[in-house]
Design a protein around this motif. Structure first.
Motif, mmCIF file in Angstrom:
data_model
loop_
_atom_site.group_PDB
_atom_site.id
_atom_site.type_symbol
_atom_site.label_atom_id
_atom_site.label_comp_id
_atom_site.label_asym_id
_atom_site.label_seq_id
_atom_site.Cartn_x
_atom_site.Cartn_y
_atom_site.Cartn_z
ATOM 1 N N HIS A 191 10.703 5.750 -7.352
ATOM 2 C CA HIS A 191 11.694 4.694 -7.137
ATOM 3 C C HIS A 191 11.126 3.431 -6.501
ATOM 4 O O HIS A 191 11.808 2.397 -6.485
ATOM 5 N N LEU A 192 9.907 3.495 -5.985
ATOM 6 C CA LEU A 192 9.204 2.274 -5.595
ATOM 7 C C LEU A 192 8.180 1.877 -6.646
ATOM 8 O O LEU A 192 8.009 0.701 -6.952
ATOM 9 N N GLY A 193 7.512 2.881 -7.208
ATOM 10 C CA GLY A 193 6.496 2.613 -8.220
ATOM 11 C C GLY A 193 7.059 1.912 -9.438
ATOM 12 O O GLY A 193 6.430 0.997 -9.983
ATOM 13 N N GLN A 194 8.259 2.312 -9.871
ATOM 14 C CA GLN A 194 8.838 1.723 -11.074
ATOM 15 C C GLN A 194 9.160 0.246 -10.894
ATOM 16 O O GLN A 194 9.013 -0.549 -11.826
ATOM 17 N N ILE A 195 9.566 -0.149 -9.679
ATOM 18 C CA ILE A 195 9.897 -1.551 -9.429
ATOM 19 C C ILE A 195 8.637 -2.398 -9.360
ATOM 20 O O ILE A 195 8.555 -3.475 -9.972
ATOM 21 N N SER A 196 7.629 -1.917 -8.620
ATOM 22 C CA SER A 196 6.388 -2.682 -8.527
ATOM 23 C C SER A 196 5.665 -2.723 -9.875
ATOM 24 O O SER A 196 5.098 -3.757 -10.252
ATOM 25 N N LEU A 197 5.704 -1.626 -10.636
ATOM 26 C CA LEU A 197 5.030 -1.594 -11.936
ATOM 27 C C LEU A 197 5.706 -2.532 -12.929
ATOM 28 O O LEU A 197 5.034 -3.260 -13.668
ATOM 29 N N SER A 198 7.026 -2.537 -12.961
ATOM 30 C CA SER A 198 7.721 -3.424 -13.892
ATOM 31 C C SER A 198 7.507 -4.894 -13.524
ATOM 32 O O SER A 198 7.358 -5.749 -14.403
ATOM 33 N N ASN A 234 1.322 -5.770 -6.140
ATOM 34 C CA ASN A 234 0.127 -5.074 -6.606
ATOM 35 C C ASN A 234 -0.326 -4.039 -5.574
ATOM 36 O O ASN A 234 -0.714 -2.912 -5.915
ATOM 37 N N ALA A 235 -0.295 -4.426 -4.305
ATOM 38 C CA ALA A 235 -0.694 -3.504 -3.237
ATOM 39 C C ALA A 235 0.241 -2.305 -3.171
ATOM 40 O O ALA A 235 -0.204 -1.161 -2.995
ATOM 41 N N LEU A 236 1.548 -2.541 -3.300
ATOM 42 C CA LEU A 236 2.518 -1.447 -3.263
ATOM 43 C C LEU A 236 2.296 -0.503 -4.441
ATOM 44 O O LEU A 236 2.356 0.730 -4.288
ATOM 45 N N LEU A 237 2.018 -1.057 -5.592
ATOM 46 C CA LEU A 237 1.780 -0.236 -6.778
ATOM 47 C C LEU A 237 0.520 0.610 -6.611
ATOM 48 O O LEU A 237 0.501 1.800 -6.957
ATOM 49 N N GLN A 238 -0.538 0.028 -6.072
ATOM 50 C CA GLN A 238 -1.765 0.790 -5.830
ATOM 51 C C GLN A 238 -1.516 1.921 -4.840
ATOM 52 O O GLN A 238 -2.018 3.034 -5.011
ATOM 53 N N HIS A 239 -0.756 1.633 -3.802
ATOM 54 C CA HIS A 239 -0.459 2.638 -2.781
ATOM 55 C C HIS A 239 0.314 3.815 -3.369
ATOM 56 O O HIS A 239 -0.042 4.984 -3.154
ATOM 57 N N ARG A 240 1.359 3.529 -4.131
ATOM 58 C CA ARG A 240 2.153 4.615 -4.715
ATOM 59 C C ARG A 240 1.326 5.391 -5.745
ATOM 60 O O ARG A 240 1.373 6.621 -5.803
ATOM 61 N N GLY A 241 0.552 4.684 -6.545
ATOM 62 C CA GLY A 241 -0.267 5.351 -7.545
ATOM 63 C C GLY A 241 -1.311 6.255 -6.929
ATOM 64 O O GLY A 241 -1.547 7.372 -7.398
#
Length: 427
Positions: A225-232, A335-342
Motif C-alpha cells: 500500500h506504500l509501494g504501489q503509490i510510489s511505484l505509480s 524514489n527513496a520510498l520505493l527503494q525502501h519498500r522494495g
C-alpha cells in the motif's frame, strides 16, 4: 556517508555523462545520414527496450554478483554499442545495445544504495544520486551539443594519429569516439567500488524460473500500500521525463528555430532545475513524508501544456528551470520510498528491476506513441499538450488512490511508515 559511496557517485556521474552526450550525438548522426524525423524520436523508446524485455533477468543478475562488477560489465556493453556506431551499424540498432548496458547498470546502481545505507540516509543518498545524475545530464547534453558543433568537431578532426586512419569524417562520429573514453573512465571507477558485505543470491540454473520470480516480485510491490503509490508516481514521472528530453529538442527547433547544439542547452536548463529540486528535497524531506509531494505532479502537467505558449528564450529558460525543479522535488522522496519498500519486500536488485520495468515500459509506450505521431505528421504542440494532460490526469488518479488507502488501510500504512522511520527495521 559510508566508504565507497562517493566512488559509486563518481562512476555514476561519468557513465550518465556519456549516456546523455551520446543521445545528442546519435540524433546528429541520424540527421547527417538524412534519416527521417521519426527515427530521432525512436531513440528514446529503443533505449528503453531492454529495460522492459530483460527486467526479469537483470535484477537477479545484479543480486548474484558484486554490484561494482555488474556496473563494469554494463559500461563495457555501452562501449561496444558506441564502437558499432563507428563501424556504420545503423544508429538505432547500436543505440539499442547501449540501452542494454544501461538496463543492466541500473539495478546495480540503485540497488547498492539500499545495501550500503540505512533508511535514514536513503533520501539524502537519492538526492546525491539524482543531483549528480542531473548534473551529468546538463553537462552531458551540453558536451554532446558542443562535440557535434563546428568549433570542437573541426578541432578533433584535425588531430592526426601516426599510421592510423580513423575514418571519422563527421562531427557525430568524432563525438562518439570521445565518449568511448568517457565510458572507460566510468568503468575504471566501477572496479574500485568496495564490497557491501551482502551475500549474493545465485541465479537459478534455469533462467526461465526468473520469469515467475519477477512477476511475483512485481505483484508484491504493486500490492504493497506504500509501494504501489510510489511505484505509480515514479513510473509516470520517468515515462514523461524520458520523452520530454526529445520533445524539448523538437520544441526548441520549431518554436525558437534552434540547431541541435543550441537546443541541447535548453535540455540542460530543465536538468538544472531538476538538480535544484532534488537537492532541496534531499535536505527538507524525510522518507515517511514522501507522499506529500504528489500535488507537484499535477503542477508539472500544467506547466508542460504551457510550453506551447512560449516562443521567447528569455521566458523559456526560467520556465524550464521551474518545470525541472518541481520534477526533482517530486521524484527524490518517492524514489527513496520505493527503494525502501522494495528492499524490504524482495531485495535490492530485484526491486530496482521491477521499478525499471514499469518506468521504462511507460517510456517505451509514450515514446512509441510520440514516434508514431511524428511519423504521421502530428504537430509538436498537440504532442506536448497530450503529455501535459497525461501527467496531470494520472497524478490526480494516484492521489485519489492514496486517499482511498488511507481510509481503508490506515493501520497498515501506519505500520509501514513506522518501518520507514526506523533504521533498525530495515530488513
Amino acid at each position: 556517508m559510508k566508504r565507497g559511496f562517493y566512488t559509486i557517485m563518481t562512476a555514476q556521474f561519468f557513465s550518465s555523462l556519456a549516456d546523455n552526450a551520446l543521445f545528442v550525438a546519435a540524433i546528429e548522426l541520424l540527421r547527417s545520414n538524412g534519416a527521417p524525423a521519426w527515427q530521432g524520436a525512436a531513440l528514446v523508446p529503443l533505449f528503453a527496450l531492454f529495460y522492459v524485455v530483460l527486467a526479469p533477468f537483470v535484477g537477479a543478475f545484479a543480486d548474484a554478483r558484486p554490484k561494482g562488477t555488474v556496473m563494469f560489465i554494463s559500461n563495457a556493453i555501452k562501449i561496444v554499442g558506441c564502437v558499432l556506431m563507428l563501424m556504420n551499424v545503423h544508429p538505432l540498432l547500436a543505440y539499442t545495445l547501449v540501452g542494454l548496458g544501461a538496463a543492466s547498470y541500473s539495478p546495480a546502481k540503485y540497488g547498492i544504495l539500499t545495501e550500503l545505507l540505512p533508511p535514514s540516509q536513503l533520501v539524502k543518498a537519492n538526492g546525491w544520486v539524482e543531483g549528480l545524475t542531473i548534473a551529468s545530464i546538463i553537462l552531458g547534453v551540453l558536451l554532446g551539443g558542443q562535440l557535434v558543433g563546428p568549433l570542437i568537431a573541426s578541432a578533433l578532426q584535425q588531430i592526426d594519429l601516426p599510421w592510423i586512419d580513423t575514418g571519422l569524417d563527421r562531427p557525430a562520429e568524432t563525438a562518439i569516439a570521445v565518449l568511448v573514453f568517457v565510458y572507460m573512465i566510468a568503468a575504471i571507477f566501477n572496479l574500485r567500488i568496495p564490497l557491501t558485505g551482502v551475500t549474493p543470491r545465485p541465479m537459478p540454473r534455469n533462467p526461465l524460473v526468473l520469469l515467475q520470480d519477477f512477476w511475483l516480485c512485481n505483484g508484491r510491490l504493486w500490492r504493497d500500500h506504500l509501494g504501489q503509490i510510489s511505484l505509480s508516481t515514479t513510473t509516470l514521472f520517468w515515462g514523461v521525463s524520458g520523452n520530454l528530453r526529445y520533445i524539448v529538442l523538437a520544441w526548441a527547433g520549431a518554436a525558437l528555430g534552434y540547431t541541435t547544439t543550441q537546443a541541447s542547452s535548453l535540455v540542460g536548463v530543465v536538468a538544472l532545475g531538476t538538480a535544484v529540486g532534488a537537492v532541496v528535497a534531499s535536505m527538507r524531506m524525510k522518507l515517511d513524508q514522501a507522499t506529500r509531494v504528489m500535488p507537484l505532479g499535477i503542477a508539472m502537467g500544467a506547466l508542460v501544456i504551457m510550453m506551447n505558449f512560449i516562443d521567447n528564450v528569455w521566458v523559456a529558460a526560467p520556465f524550464l528551470v521551474l518545470l525541472g525543479g518541481l520534477g526533482g522535488f517530486l521524484v527524490v522522496p518517492m524514489n527513496a520510498l520505493l527503494q525502501h519498500r522494495g528492499h524490504n519486500l524482495m531485495g535490492a536488485g530485484r526491486s530496482i528491476a521491477v521499478q525499471n520495468f514499469n518506468e521504462q515500459a511507460c517510456i517505451l509506450g509514450l515514446g512509441a506513441l510520440y514516434s508514431f505521431s511524428t511519423a504521421a505528421g502530428l504537430p509538436a504542440v498537440v504532442a506536448i499538450t497530450a503529455f501535459g494532460v497525461i501527467v496531470a490526469g494520472f497524478m490526480w488518479v494516484i492521489m485519489k488512490w492514496h486517499q482511498h488507502n488511507l481510509r481503508h488501510h490506515g493501520a497498515e500504512l501506519d505500520r509501514l511508515l513506522e518501518i520507514a522511520r526506523r533504521d533498525d527495521l530495515h530488513g
